[in-house]
Design an enzyme around this catalytic site. Structure first.
Site, PDB file in Angstrom:
ATOM      1  N   HIS A  14      48.701  92.232  -1.577  1.00  0.00           N
ATOM      2  CA  HIS A  14      47.274  92.832  -1.917  1.00  0.00           C
ATOM      3  C   HIS A  14      47.048  93.655  -0.553  1.00  0.00           C
ATOM      4  CE1 HIS A  14      45.565  89.742   0.541  1.00  0.00           C
ATOM      5  NE2 HIS A  14      46.139  89.009   0.153  1.00  0.00           N
ATOM      6  N   GLU A  87      48.507  82.907  -4.745  1.00  0.00           N
ATOM      7  CA  GLU A  87      48.740  82.424  -3.655  1.00  0.00           C
ATOM      8  C   GLU A  87      49.031  80.975  -3.608  1.00  0.00           C
ATOM      9  OE1 GLU A  87      50.399  82.419  -0.848  1.00  0.00           O
ATOM     10  OE2 GLU A  87      49.173  83.914   0.296  1.00  0.00           O
TER      11      GLU A  87
END
Length: 215
Positions: A14, A87
């Site tokens: 990201h 994550e």
């Protein structure tokens, strides 16, 4: 999947968040892109236009979703959210800086920093479990699209796992590769697993600074 049905993977971390800049552990907390991160996502979208992307999958955390949505808008595709691309969960460490973690929990911090595969912060995932989850999620998605090009938008930890799987690096090996925000990483997936093609292509981000944050 036969040898003639290789899946091309474009794996992307990201765009930057404010917490990235502060070295604050995000884990599975839902932090958004910073203005610079949003600008990186727009640059990424332009770079991927014409790359033959067939499908876009993203972690359902905001920073990955927002990055993927910028690309999807450019390419005219939809974003499919996949929680398996999240994550690593860092439990009590989430929201704290590396220095704060070391001060509060020195013994746990030491195990974390030396990449103990079995260590998990309270409420979080071990490195071993995270690696298994992340690689399995990506391989499952890749196996759905033989012969196609799949964009995966995820997180630094997930990208680290993919590099290790493709380069046959152990979980405890010191990291010598870069995990740049909004950089493009290229892999192939076949019956034999993941293969590394190219890593950390960030040419599309050249010259980008905090001054370049207008939509």
């Amino acid at each position: 999947m036969g040898l003639d049905q290789v899946t091309s993977l474009l794996a992307v971390r990201h765009g930057e968040t404010a917490w990235n800049r502060e070295t604050r552990i995000q884990g599975q907390l839902d932090t958004p892109l910073s203005p610079l991160g949003a600008a990186q996502a727009r640059r990424l979208a332009q770079a991927l236009d014409g790359q033959g992307v067939d499908v876009i999958y993203a972690s359902d955390l905001a920073r990955a979703r927002q990055t993927a949505e910028a690309v999807a808008q450019q390419l005219g595709l939809a974003v499919q959210l996949e929680p398996g691309l999240r994550e690593r969960g860092f439990g009590l460490f989430e929201g704290l800086t590396w220095a704060e973690i070391e001060t509060r929990w020195p013994a746990e911090s030491e195990r974390w920093r030396r990449r103990d595969p079995q260590f998990a912060a309270q409420g979080g995932e071990s490195l071993q479990d995270f690696y298994a989850r992340a690689v399995a999620a990506v391989e499952a998605l890749a196996s759905r699209h033989p012969g196609q090009t799949v964009l995966i938008v995820a997180h630094g930890g997930v990208l680290d796992c993919l590099y290790r799987a493709a380069a046959r690096q152990s979980l405890q090996a010191a990291r010598t590769w870069t995990l740049g925000n909004a950089s493009i990483n290229r892999l192939l997936y076949s019956q034999s697993g993941l293969t590394l093609v190219g890593w950390n292509d960030d040419n599309h981000l050249a010259g980008l600074s905090l001054d370049d944050t207008a939509a």
